[in-house]
Design a protein around this motif. Structure first.
Motif, PDB file in Angstrom:
ATOM      1  N   UNK A   1      -7.141  27.837 -34.855  1.00  0.00           N
ATOM      2  CA  UNK A   1      -5.700  27.837 -35.127  1.00  0.00           C
ATOM      3  C   UNK A   1      -5.430  27.746 -36.626  1.00  0.00           C
ATOM      4  N   UNK A   2      -6.193  26.896 -37.300  1.00  0.00           N
ATOM      5  CA  UNK A   2      -6.015  26.766 -38.746  1.00  0.00           C
ATOM      6  C   UNK A   2      -6.353  28.073 -39.446  1.00  0.00           C
ATOM      7  N   UNK A   3      -7.406  28.720 -39.001  1.00  0.00           N
ATOM      8  CA  UNK A   3      -7.785  29.992 -39.611  1.00  0.00           C
ATOM      9  C   UNK A   3      -6.687  31.027 -39.424  1.00  0.00           C
ATOM     10  N   UNK A   4      -6.099  31.093 -38.229  1.00  0.00           N
ATOM     11  CA  UNK A   4      -5.016  32.042 -37.991  1.00  0.00           C
ATOM     12  C   UNK A   4      -3.798  31.707 -38.844  1.00  0.00           C
TER      13      UNK A   4
ATOM     14  N   UNK B   1      -0.705  32.870 -45.914  1.00  0.00           N
ATOM     15  CA  UNK B   1      -1.173  32.995 -47.293  1.00  0.00           C
ATOM     16  C   UNK B   1      -0.612  34.265 -47.916  1.00  0.00           C
ATOM     17  N   UNK B   2      -0.309  34.192 -49.215  1.00  0.00           N
ATOM     18  CA  UNK B   2       0.233  35.315 -49.976  1.00  0.00           C
ATOM     19  C   UNK B   2       1.612  35.710 -49.494  1.00  0.00           C
ATOM     20  N   UNK B   3       2.486  34.727 -49.414  1.00  0.00           N
ATOM     21  CA  UNK B   3       3.923  34.929 -49.245  1.00  0.00           C
ATOM     22  C   UNK B   3       4.265  35.706 -48.004  1.00  0.00           C
ATOM     23  N   UNK B   4       4.120  35.041 -46.881  1.00  0.00           N
ATOM     24  CA  UNK B   4       4.764  35.474 -45.658  1.00  0.00           C
ATOM     25  C   UNK B   4       4.250  36.736 -45.046  1.00  0.00           C
ATOM     26  N   UNK B   5       3.067  36.714 -44.484  1.00  0.00           N
ATOM     27  CA  UNK B   5       2.554  37.867 -43.785  1.00  0.00           C
ATOM     28  C   UNK B   5       2.658  37.680 -42.281  1.00  0.00           C
ATOM     29  N   UNK B   6       3.398  36.726 -41.850  1.00  0.00           N
ATOM     30  CA  UNK B   6       3.579  36.514 -40.427  1.00  0.00           C
ATOM     31  C   UNK B   6       4.362  35.269 -40.178  1.00  0.00           C
ATOM     32  N   UNK B   7       4.595  34.970 -38.933  1.00  0.00           N
ATOM     33  CA  UNK B   7       5.372  33.796 -38.570  1.00  0.00           C
ATOM     34  C   UNK B   7       4.459  32.616 -38.411  1.00  0.00           C
ATOM     35  N   UNK B   8       5.052  31.462 -38.341  1.00  0.00           N
ATOM     36  CA  UNK B   8       4.265  30.239 -38.275  1.00  0.00           C
ATOM     37  C   UNK B   8       3.668  30.058 -36.903  1.00  0.00           C
TER      38      UNK B   8
ATOM     39  N   UNK C   1      -5.177  -1.752 -53.080  1.00  0.00           N
ATOM     40  CA  UNK C   1      -4.128  -2.755 -52.911  1.00  0.00           C
ATOM     41  C   UNK C   1      -4.725  -3.897 -52.109  1.00  0.00           C
ATOM     42  N   UNK C   2      -4.820  -5.054 -52.731  1.00  0.00           N
ATOM     43  CA  UNK C   2      -5.559  -6.177 -52.145  1.00  0.00           C
ATOM     44  C   UNK C   2      -6.984  -5.685 -51.852  1.00  0.00           C
ATOM     45  N   UNK C   3      -7.453  -5.815 -50.606  1.00  0.00           N
ATOM     46  CA  UNK C   3      -8.828  -5.408 -50.308  1.00  0.00           C
ATOM     47  C   UNK C   3      -8.905  -4.008 -49.698  1.00  0.00           C
ATOM     48  N   UNK C   4      -7.777  -3.296 -49.639  1.00  0.00           N
ATOM     49  CA  UNK C   4      -7.770  -1.975 -49.013  1.00  0.00           C
ATOM     50  C   UNK C   4      -7.901  -0.876 -50.061  1.00  0.00           C
ATOM     51  N   UNK C   5      -8.895  -0.034 -49.863  1.00  0.00           N
ATOM     52  CA  UNK C   5      -9.109   1.109 -50.737  1.00  0.00           C
ATOM     53  C   UNK C   5      -8.456   2.340 -50.121  1.00  0.00           C
ATOM     54  N   UNK C   6      -7.634   3.022 -50.907  1.00  0.00           N
ATOM     55  CA  UNK C   6      -7.016   4.282 -50.496  1.00  0.00           C
ATOM     56  C   UNK C   6      -7.612   5.395 -51.347  1.00  0.00           C
ATOM     57  N   UNK C   7      -8.051   6.460 -50.703  1.00  0.00           N
ATOM     58  CA  UNK C   7      -8.630   7.583 -51.446  1.00  0.00           C
ATOM     59  C   UNK C   7      -8.042   8.898 -50.947  1.00  0.00           C
ATOM     60  N   UNK C   8      -7.973   9.867 -51.858  1.00  0.00           N
ATOM     61  CA  UNK C   8      -7.446  11.196 -51.546  1.00  0.00           C
ATOM     62  C   UNK C   8      -8.492  12.215 -51.967  1.00  0.00           C
ATOM     63  N   UNK C   9      -8.905  13.078 -51.037  1.00  0.00           N
ATOM     64  CA  UNK C   9      -9.866  14.129 -51.339  1.00  0.00           C
ATOM     65  C   UNK C   9      -9.248  15.491 -51.058  1.00  0.00           C
ATOM     66  N   UNK C  10      -9.772  16.502 -51.720  1.00  0.00           N
ATOM     67  CA  UNK C  10      -9.292  17.869 -51.546  1.00  0.00           C
ATOM     68  C   UNK C  10     -10.451  18.773 -51.159  1.00  0.00           C
ATOM     69  N   UNK C  11     -10.283  19.520 -50.058  1.00  0.00           N
ATOM     70  CA  UNK C  11     -11.289  20.464 -49.580  1.00  0.00           C
ATOM     71  C   UNK C  11     -10.687  21.860 -49.559  1.00  0.00           C
ATOM     72  N   UNK C  12     -11.511  22.842 -49.844  1.00  0.00           N
ATOM     73  CA  UNK C  12     -11.018  24.217 -49.874  1.00  0.00           C
ATOM     74  C   UNK C  12     -10.680  24.696 -48.471  1.00  0.00           C
ATOM     75  N   UNK C  13      -9.732  25.614 -48.397  1.00  0.00           N
ATOM     76  CA  UNK C  13      -9.343  26.234 -47.129  1.00  0.00           C
ATOM     77  C   UNK C  13      -8.981  27.681 -47.401  1.00  0.00           C
ATOM     78  N   UNK C  14      -9.613  28.583 -46.699  1.00  0.00           N
ATOM     79  CA  UNK C  14      -9.237  29.997 -46.802  1.00  0.00           C
ATOM     80  C   UNK C  14      -9.358  30.625 -45.428  1.00  0.00           C
ATOM     81  N   UNK C  15      -8.969  31.862 -45.337  1.00  0.00           N
ATOM     82  CA  UNK C  15      -8.876  32.514 -44.029  1.00  0.00           C
ATOM     83  C   UNK C  15     -10.218  32.964 -43.487  1.00  0.00           C
ATOM     84  N   UNK C  16     -11.294  32.818 -44.245  1.00  0.00           N
ATOM     85  CA  UNK C  16     -12.609  33.181 -43.723  1.00  0.00           C
ATOM     86  C   UNK C  16     -13.064  32.149 -42.709  1.00  0.00           C
ATOM     87  N   UNK C  17     -14.007  32.539 -41.881  1.00  0.00           N
ATOM     88  CA  UNK C  17     -14.463  31.629 -40.828  1.00  0.00           C
ATOM     89  C   UNK C  17     -15.087  30.375 -41.390  1.00  0.00           C
ATOM     90  N   UNK C  18     -15.731  30.491 -42.585  1.00  0.00           N
ATOM     91  CA  UNK C  18     -16.384  29.326 -43.180  1.00  0.00           C
ATOM     92  C   UNK C  18     -15.418  28.469 -43.973  1.00  0.00           C
TER      93      UNK C  18
END
Length: 895
Positions: free
Chosen positions: A198-201, A207-214, A510-527
């Motif tokens: 579903x994510x791949x579709x 991607x690239x400004x509206x080539x289909x509906x959501x 914040x106090x003893x809680x660690x919050x982290x943000x990571x970024x992973x690539x996403x493209x329309x290829x299967x991988x």
């Protein structure tokens, strides 16, 4: 290796020249392992049932593996659905027709398509297969009709009685609860992907400004776990004798023979000094286990290994969750060794062998018993010390140096050093941790030291085609978080390890809680559409729920927000969002904001999408999102005040030679909707520094006119410019002295020397410069210009420390007074000032790290004080100076 199938073993098969055992492709291993496999089969026929050699794919059947059922007739499809429905309603086993040779029953304990399916495979001999006859078409239709009537009756009962927690209906009406931490329904109505397909579709169509509906919003999917809880994590060990080793850097690789799991680590073997007897090496190294391949729930970790001497005998230890009685191949070899098809004598230095899980002891991770966690101190044994320069007092930020007033923890390159720093006269390095990648930063909370590292997954170098290892399909960034117990700082103990897919965008504690943000690539290829995963070595592997928004963009990325308590063993809570690369992260005590800039049109104009999330003791929930014109400079461009988010952006208008910059200040409510703005400030300028202080915002502008603006934010709906001051250069960092004075650090006009200034904003309509000093000439620099954490200021103790790299002469008297000989030309170290509104800056002294005659020039990165000692740190050394005695040298340590 001979074909086992030809030797009469029906469990083996050959496909395209590759050996298979069940589903597992086997490497080209020695005859020794051939015997191992035969022995393994004899003891585990239920796990690896017989398989016809000529059709190995068709007759695979693993415990817990869903067998595909491709019915060719409509009656089979009807009956499959009927069985699922009846099983979910009644928990009565219903037989299902499979391909010849198998039979399974289904018992309902979850929603259709995701309920627990129990499979029992009928026994059969190797020559024949059982055949289960298809149920008649009319019988299937009658069963389906009965199921529909039952569903309608159940729904009617719910509507009439309000019954929603019974044992029969709820499995059809609501998602399964429970599962890994982080699941829940706190995300409102945000669409969620149920599959990677579903994510791949979605990526293809958006991607690239509206080539289909959501893509329509799928049903809520719970976060899943692969692998079991901490009771099934086991320790393992492998004995090493380095008598035959040559001095070098060594790689340890532990690989499961049957499972998809590998762990790696690095350590050094050193030449033994003449006065040192053969024993275990001292010191501690660092390593992190490699994450499993996508779809695998198994892992292997290797505990930190210290530097060793030739002749030492020691034990390598680690943890894993692969099943009992499985084999692990452990290899120890020099990192420069490249395996070849034809081994050459003298080429290999190291050791190799196998260990079995059956000989391991079952123990949870962490294996060490942690000491009670103490509160974050404000002083140590009665003496004062400085802390990291952060934006929000209640929110700690990661840095390359941390201290608790007695010990200093510092990372340089691939090494973490722990220094017994107080008293300075007896300072020494008590522990050294080396990592397979460069540590990014640290946190220190009580007796917990948190190390954040970032590395990449690539193919083994001998498996790559020439110049192909750097290909994007094989390069995947990974963030690893290591938690150490430093109750005894000389013996840090690894007690928690978390690895998350993606590069580290930012983090907070914040106090003893660690919050982290990571970024992973996403493209329309299967991988490129694989969901980010998190491997918690204490709890197992999880794939966080992945949410998305119905928007088009030129580029998408997965941003994952995770959190956990560094003092305990609670599971990681995490959620992923297909939104883009988290460029700017701002965190208040109650919210986490992510700002993502993207082109607004083809003119080069930018807009920023701001996403708001609530955070509370590790819990993360989406709050709102909104869009503003322009681009954020840094985290200091945002501020939360009484439920209102204030932010300042730099925008672009026009094109070509008519392109120009302008600044805008926005106020957004809790729904990220604009409630006020102040547009097109200082046309032609862009923001070089921003600082929110109470109801005011101070903006430093650069380009057409270097200036300082004071802006009133007391009424978010009616913001206004209170005053403006022309600057002799630009400011890159602004720091509050008090309500009426502001300190600025920047550069002289035309990129000249480093300049500091004290601004008087008592009369905010007419701000003025109280004092200013220029340090060095063109080419001079300071770490503060890029990283505010390098700035040390303590008003109570009247100390300001500025790390500098100075080039050439300056016209400032104060600088000339402390200028090194003109023949040197270059000087590096730190300037120490006192500062008061009445007298401005006064140079208290300098700390020299190098000059033009030095062999190296490693700039000062950080400074801190403990009582009356100033510690200045570069990548090469720590210099300790007496603050009460003209900054005279007390001690120094090489790093």
């Amino acid at each position: 290796m001979k074909n086992p199938a030809k030797m009469g073993d029906p469990h083996w098969g050959v496909i395209g020249g590759n050996f298979f055992y069940g589903r597992k492709k086997m490497p080209d291993i020695s005859p020794f392992y051939e015997g191992k496999m035969r022995s393994l089969h004899k003891n585990h026929r239920s796990i690896f049932p017989p398989m016809t050699p000529s059709h190995p794919q068709k007759y695979r059947a693993h415990r817990g593996t869903r067998v595909p059922v491709p019915p060719k007739k409509i009656t089979a499809r009807i009956f499959s659905l009927t069985a699922s429905v009846i099983g979910s309603l009644s928990d009565v086993p219903v037989p299902m027709t499979l391909r010849p040779g198998y039979n399974r029953t289904m018992t309902g304990s979850g929603p259709i398509g995701r309920g627990s399916v129990h499979k029992s495979f009928m026994k059969r001999d190797h020559q024949s297969m059982y055949v289960i006859h298809m149920i008649a078409k009319t019988t299937g239709i009658l069963l389906l009709a009965g199921a529909v009537i039952g569903i309608m009756a159940c729904l009617g009962a719910v509507a009439l009685t309000g019954w929603g927690s019974g044992a029969d209906c709820p499995s059809l009406l609501s998602p399964v609860t429970g599962g890994f931490a982080g699941s829940g329904t706190d995300m409102g109505n945000i669409p969620e992907f149920s599959t990677e397909e579903q994510a791949q579709q979605f990526l293809i169509t958006h991607t690239d400004a509206g080539q289909g509906s959501s893509v329509s919003s799928p049903a809520q999917q719970q976060t899943t776990t692969v692998s079991s809880g901490p009771g099934e994590v086991r320790t393992w060990s492998f004995d090493v004798d380095t008598s035959t080793f040559k001095p070098d850097e060594y790689l340890v690789k532990a690989s499961a023979v049957l499972q998809d799991a590998t762990g790696t680590a690095l350590f050094n073997v050193l030449e033994r000094p003449a006065d040192r007897s053969s024993a275990a090496g001292s010191g501690t190294g660092g390593s992190s286990g490699t994450s499993p391949a996508t779809g695998s729930g198994y892992f292997i970790t290797i505990d930190p290994i210290g530097d060793r001497y030739v002749g030492d005998r020691f034990t390598i230890t680690g943890t894993t969750n692969i099943p009992d009685d499985s084999d692990i191949l452990v290899e120890v070899y020099t990192s420069s060794f490249a395996p070849t098809q034809k081994s050459q004598s003298g080429e290999f230095s190291g050791a190799t062998g196998t260990v079995k899980t059956s000989s391991w002891s079952t123990a949870p991770v962490p294996t060490a018993t942690p000491a009670p966690v103490t509160a974050v101190p404000t002083s140590a044994d009665g003496h004062r010390y400085s802390t990291t320069n952060v934006q929000i007092r209640e929110v700690d930020e990661a840095d390359i140096v941390k201290t608790n007033g007695t010990y200093i923890y510092a990372v340089t390159g691939d090494t973490l050093r722990i220094i017994d720093a107080y008293p300075a006269e007896h300072a020494k390095i008590v522990a050294t941790l080396k990592f397979s990648s460069n540590p990014d930063s640290l946190y220190l909370y009580g007796n917990r030291l948190v190390v954040l590292t970032e590395e990449s997954d690539t193919r083994e170098f001998w498996q790559c085609e020439k110049a192909r290892c750097a290909d994007a399909s094989w390069w995947r960034p990974r963030t690893t978080i290591l938690v150490y117990d430093v109750t005894d700082p000389s013996r840090p103990t690894l007690v928690r390890q978390v690895a998350a897919d993606g590069s580290l965008s930012d983090s907070r504690m914040i106090d003893s809680y660690l919050y982290f943000v990571t970024t992973s690539s996403a493209d329309s290829s299967s991988s490129g559409s694989s969901f980010p995963r998190i491997l918690d070595y204490a709890k197992g592997s999880l794939t966080p729920n992945v949410y998305h928004f119905d928007t088009n963009d030129k580029e998408f990325s997965y941003s994952t927000i995770g959190a956990f308590d560094v003092t305990g063993k609670s599971a990681v809570k995490a959620k992923s969002f297909l939104i883009g690369s988290a460029g700017t992260v701002y965190v208040s005590p109650t919210h986490l904001y992510i700002g993502i800039a993207s082109p607004a049109d083809d003119s080069g104009a930018m807009q920023t999408q701001v996403y708001a999330f609530t955070i509370d003791q590790g819990k993360i929930a989406y709050a709102a999102d909104g869009t503003v014109n322009g681009e954020l400079l840094s985290q200091y461009s945002l501020d939360e005040n009484n439920g209102t988010l204030r932010l300042a952006t730099t925008g672009i208008e026009g094109a070509g030679k008519y392109k120009g910059y302008f600044s805008t200040v926005y106020a957004l409510d809790s729904n990220m909707q604009e409630i006020g703005s102040l547009k097109k400030l200082a046309p032609g300028d862009h923001i070089s520094a921003a600082r929110f202080i109470g109801s005011r915002l101070y903006l430093a502008e650069r380009q057409a006119t270097d200036s300082l603006l004071a802006i009133d934010l007391s009424d978010p709906k009616n913001m206004s410019v209170l005053g403006r001051l022309k600057l002799p250069g630009y400011a890159a960092y602004l720091h509050p002295y008090d309500d009426n004075f502001l300190i600025g650090v920047g550069r002289e006009v035309n990129n000249g020397g480093v300049r500091i200034a004290l601004f008087n904003v008592t009369n905010v309509s007419a701000p003025e410069i109280t004092d200013t000093i220029e340090l060095g000439g063109r080419g001079s620099d300071s770490e503060v210009l890029r990283d505010p954490k390098a700035f040390l200021f303590d008003k109570e103790n009247n100390i300001l420390v500025l790390p500098v790299h100075l080039v050439g002469q300056s016209g400032t008297v104060a600088y000339k007074k402390y200028q090194p000989p003109e023949s040197a030309g270059i000087w590096g170290g730190a300037y120490v000032f006192t500062v008061t509104p009445a007298q401005g800056f006064h140079v208290k002294g300098t700390v020299e790290h190098y000059d033009g005659s030095s062999g190296s020039a490693s700039p000062v990165k950080r400074s801190l004080y403990i009582d009356n000692t100033l510690y200045t740190l570069s990548s090469d050394m720590v210099v300790m100076s007496d603050l009460n005695n003209g900054l005279s040298l007390v001690n120094s340590l090489e790093l």
